[in-house]
Design a protein around this motif. Structure first.
Motif, PDB file in Angstrom:
ATOM      1  N   ALA A   1       0.825  -1.203   0.000  1.00  0.00           N
ATOM      2  CA  ALA A   1       0.000   0.000   0.000  1.00  0.00           C
ATOM      3  C   ALA A   1       0.863   1.258   0.000  1.00  0.00           C
ATOM      4  N   GLY A   2       1.933   1.233   0.746  1.00  0.00           N
ATOM      5  CA  GLY A   2       2.845   2.377   0.779  1.00  0.00           C
ATOM      6  C   GLY A   2       3.476   2.629  -0.586  1.00  0.00           C
ATOM      7  N   ALA A   3       3.910   1.557  -1.234  1.00  0.00           N
ATOM      8  CA  ALA A   3       4.537   1.691  -2.549  1.00  0.00           C
ATOM      9  C   ALA A   3       3.538   2.214  -3.582  1.00  0.00           C
ATOM     10  N   VAL A   4       2.333   1.670  -3.552  1.00  0.00           N
ATOM     11  CA  VAL A   4       1.301   2.103  -4.486  1.00  0.00           C
ATOM     12  C   VAL A   4       0.971   3.580  -4.269  1.00  0.00           C
ATOM     13  N   ALA A   5       0.860   3.996  -3.032  1.00  0.00           N
ATOM     14  CA  ALA A   5       0.546   5.392  -2.734  1.00  0.00           C
ATOM     15  C   ALA A   5       1.659   6.315  -3.220  1.00  0.00           C
ATOM     16  N   ARG A   6       2.903   5.918  -3.023  1.00  0.00           N
ATOM     17  CA  ARG A   6       4.025   6.763  -3.462  1.00  0.00           C
ATOM     18  C   ARG A   6       4.043   6.893  -4.985  1.00  0.00           C
ATOM     19  N   ILE A   7       3.804   5.791  -5.684  1.00  0.00           N
ATOM     20  CA  ILE A   7       3.788   5.848  -7.150  1.00  0.00           C
ATOM     21  C   ILE A   7       2.615   6.681  -7.646  1.00  0.00           C
ATOM     22  N   GLY A   8       1.443   6.448  -7.067  1.00  0.00           N
ATOM     23  CA  GLY A   8       0.250   7.137  -7.524  1.00  0.00           C
ATOM     24  C   GLY A   8       0.285   8.636  -7.300  1.00  0.00           C
ATOM     25  N   SER A   9       0.998   9.101  -6.297  1.00  0.00           N
ATOM     26  CA  SER A   9       1.030  10.533  -5.979  1.00  0.00           C
ATOM     27  C   SER A   9       2.296  11.230  -6.459  1.00  0.00           C
TER      28      SER A   9
END
Length: 439
Positions: free
Chosen positions: A231-239
């Protein structure tokens, strides 16, 4: 020869409707009806006017059509022009549509249905023009290679890429190509329409993110939770705000917009100005930099079980020259506990907006629309051009359409209620007919 006997736009609407009615939905590997029925339909239309074609199948049902059209009167000393389109379409949920998506219905002056703009419209233009010329005995200037492919909507693996790998002789002697997505109009004012010709497209990187952790009971503390890490990785990529990377094609487009609107346009502030272009701004804005969008998540099977693995899908696109930066940035963003695997990696494609072919595009557009101005642009998505580029073919997106100023054309691609104006189809057939005479 009279207009009554030679009308390149006469059949275009009906051919487009008939092709839409053939469901070629591409759901990805091993799913969907395939392209065989559409390929046989195209082959029959060509055969009816004396143009022989071959069907190539990468696997049962995944069918592409190749035809060599070299009638008497062509210049045999000029390399064949590759004219290509794909037969497959993305799926459509009928419940979301105002009309059945595979009906080919005519409503409000438009042909409606999945594939109306992506890209059975261009296939219909090509077939209408070629059939009219073949019947009337009007040869194009140069030999034409007609290719209608399978599987473009899933990365071309079973279509154009497969042809290049297994049957490169089908297009190897071509040096230039036209296909999707370009040639459509953008109205600036009553006496000026920009026609966007695709000269470049972003590269593609479809990734799976994988986080491995320690499985356990949902009621316990867990410092090695795969879902948390993912979830952390996805959030960093998405933002993540990717820095602007203005390519040659993009710079030329921005200069054309600046000139058309008579404004000074700072590339670093371009996206604010581009909002004046309407819906096209979404597509152009996506080409100002690399992009990476999370598209799918998967983890676990029960509320009280912490899974040992979590995965996510990323749709990544990189501008010409931006591939190394893209992967380096992704590696930084995902951190040490998440890894990625590449599902599909395809290069960016770029060519110069110059030469006789470009001059022919401009002159033929002007002949049908005195307010036309052809300009280059970089496309955010991908096409079969990535396959032909491997053989050294210069690829342009040139499927000419004069569109109403208020039509959300970009929203039609893969969208609900996809449709194309009938007069735009007829316009495109006339431009394409002129183009084959001089290109």
């Amino acid at each position: 020869m009279t207009e009554a006997t030679y009308a390149p736009d006469r059949e275009v609407v009906e051919i487009c409707r008939d092709m839409i009615r053939i469901d070629t939905s591409n759901y990805g590997p091993e799913r969907g009806p395939g392209e065989r029925a559409a390929a046989e339909h195209v082959a029959a239309l060509l055969d009816e006017v004396g143009i022989a074609s071959e069907l190539f199948e990468s696997e049962p049902g995944r069918t592409s059509v190749v035809a060599r059209w070299e009638p008497a009167g062509v210049d045999p000393d000029v390399a064949p022009l590759l004219v290509h389109g794909h037969l497959d379409v993305v799926p459509a949920n009928a419940d979301d549509w105002a009309v059945p998506p595979f009906s080919g219905e005519i409503k409000d002056g438009c042909v409606w249905g999945r594939g109306a703009v992506d890209m059975k419209d261009f296939n219909a233009m090509v077939l209408s023009v070629v059939r009219a010329r073949a019947v009337a005995g009007v040869a194009p200037r140069r030999p034409i290679r007609l290719v209608f492919t399978a599987d473009e909507e899933a990365g071309s693996t079973k279509g154009a890429q497969w042809l290049v790998d297994h049957h490169p002789e089908t297009v190897r002697d071509c040096t230039e190509a036209i296909g999707e997505v370009g040639g459509f109009s953008l109205t600036v004012k009553d006496d000026l329409r920009l026609y966007l010709v695709q000269t470049a497209e972003k590269g593609l990187a479809w990734l799976n993110l994988i986080a491995d952790g320690t499985a356990g009971h949902g009621s316990m503390r867990n410092a090695d939770n795969a879902v948390t890490e993912l979830a952390g990785a996805v959030a960093r990529i998405g933002s993540y705000a990717w820095p602007h990377r203005i390519t040659e094609a993009q710079r030329a487009f921005l200069e054309a917009v600046s000139d058309a609107f008579e404004i000074e346009l700072d590339p670093d502030e371009a996206e604010q100005t581009l909002t004046r272009l309407g819906s096209i701004a979404r597509m152009v804005g996506a080409t100002m930099s690399n992009t990476a969008n999370p598209t799918m998540l998967s983890a676990g099977y029960k509320h009280n079980v912490i899974p040992g693995r979590a995965t996510a899908a990323i749709d990544g696109r990189f501008v010409p020259g931006g591939e190394e930066e893209f992967f380096a940035t992704i590696s930084q963003l995902i951190g040490d506990k998440v890894r990625y695997e590449v599902v599909s990696r395809q290069p960016s494609v770029e060519t110069q907006f110059s030469g006789a072919l470009v001059e022919a595009m401009q002159s033929c557009l002007l002949a049908e629309d005195p307010s036309a101005r052809a300009v280059p642009y970089l496309m955010s998505g991908g096409t079969d051009a990535k396959a032909w580029d491997r053989l050294g073919v210069r690829c342009f997106g040139f499927a000419p359409l004069r569109l109403p100023a208020d039509l959300d054309f970009v929203g039609m691609f893969h969208g609900v209620d996809e449709r194309v104006p009938t007069d735009a189809l007829e316009f495109g057939a006339r431009v394409l007919d002129r183009f084959l005479a001089v290109a």
